[in-house]
Design a protein around this motif. Sequence first.
Motif, PDB file in Angstrom:
ATOM      1  N   LEU A 132       0.835  -1.207   0.000  1.00 35.97           N
ATOM      2  CA  LEU A 132       0.000   0.000   0.000  1.00 35.97           C
ATOM      3  C   LEU A 132       0.866   1.251   0.000  1.00 35.97           C
ATOM      4  N   SER A 142       8.025   4.470   2.973  1.00 36.25           N
ATOM      5  CA  SER A 142       9.313   4.729   2.349  1.00 36.25           C
ATOM      6  C   SER A 142       9.454   6.194   1.963  1.00 36.25           C
ATOM      7  N   ASP A 148       4.010  -4.320  -6.252  1.00 40.18           N
ATOM      8  CA  ASP A 148       4.227  -2.910  -5.915  1.00 40.18           C
ATOM      9  C   ASP A 148       4.133  -2.063  -7.183  1.00 40.18           C
ATOM     10  N   ASP A 149       4.021  -0.769  -6.963  1.00 39.52           N
ATOM     11  CA  ASP A 149       3.887   0.147  -8.097  1.00 39.52           C
ATOM     12  C   ASP A 149       5.226   0.358  -8.807  1.00 39.52           C
TER      13      ASP A 149
HETATM   14 MG    MG Z   1       5.061   2.353  -2.162  1.00 35.26          MG
END
Ligand code: MG
Length: 191
Positions: A55, A82, A112-113
């Motif tokens: 997320l 992060s 993840d993106d």
């Molecule tokens: Mg992220």
Amino acid sequence: MTTTTRYTSQVPSNTIQVLIDRDRIAVRVEEIAAQISRDLADVRVEGEIVLVPILTGSIIFVADLIRHLPHKIRIEVATVQSYYGEKKKVKQAKIIGALPRNVDGKHVLIVDDILDSGETIRLIRNELQQRNPKSIRACVLLRKQRPTAMQTTCEYVGFDIPDEFVVGYGLDYQSYYRNLPDVCTFKGDAP
Ligand code: MG
Ligand code: 5GP
């Protein structure tokens, strides 16, 4: 390059520019899903995938990806702090809250993106690996062309992009712009 539509009319047109448009994303997402389906073909007959979206940036990608996957899927989200919504990383990646515990003997797919320093993927992979999964794979929509990203093990990569800050299709700047349908470069400070 065209600028993307919608509320980006509120920011100068040279601040946000389309890097990968929605049609290219849609095609590529389907290709990645086909690749995952091939690699996990056995799981379609028996077993399940535990899909772990990181997320918040992966939400749009995951929503599109899973609708092309024919497997029995369980979704177990993970939160990694992060970027803090800023352009610059301020601290090391850190897992917030609980990670899925019931991955013993399961096929795990981390989604993840974007892969940047690689810290997020490495951290989650290491943590989940200790919980005895049958297999563990990672999938990102975007990977920045920088050594740290390229050296990080990641089985599925949508697009390699220049080392620039991007927003849209789930990615944010100070929590904005996630709803832009295209992946766009972002230059400037206007939120
Ligand atoms: Mg992220
Ligand atoms: P890494 O841990 O690989 O350095 O970074 C992964 C995380 O940093 C991503 O999940 C994302 O939240 C954030 N990130 C890295 N690069 C970008 C970027 O260009 N734009 C946005 N919005 N987030 C980024």
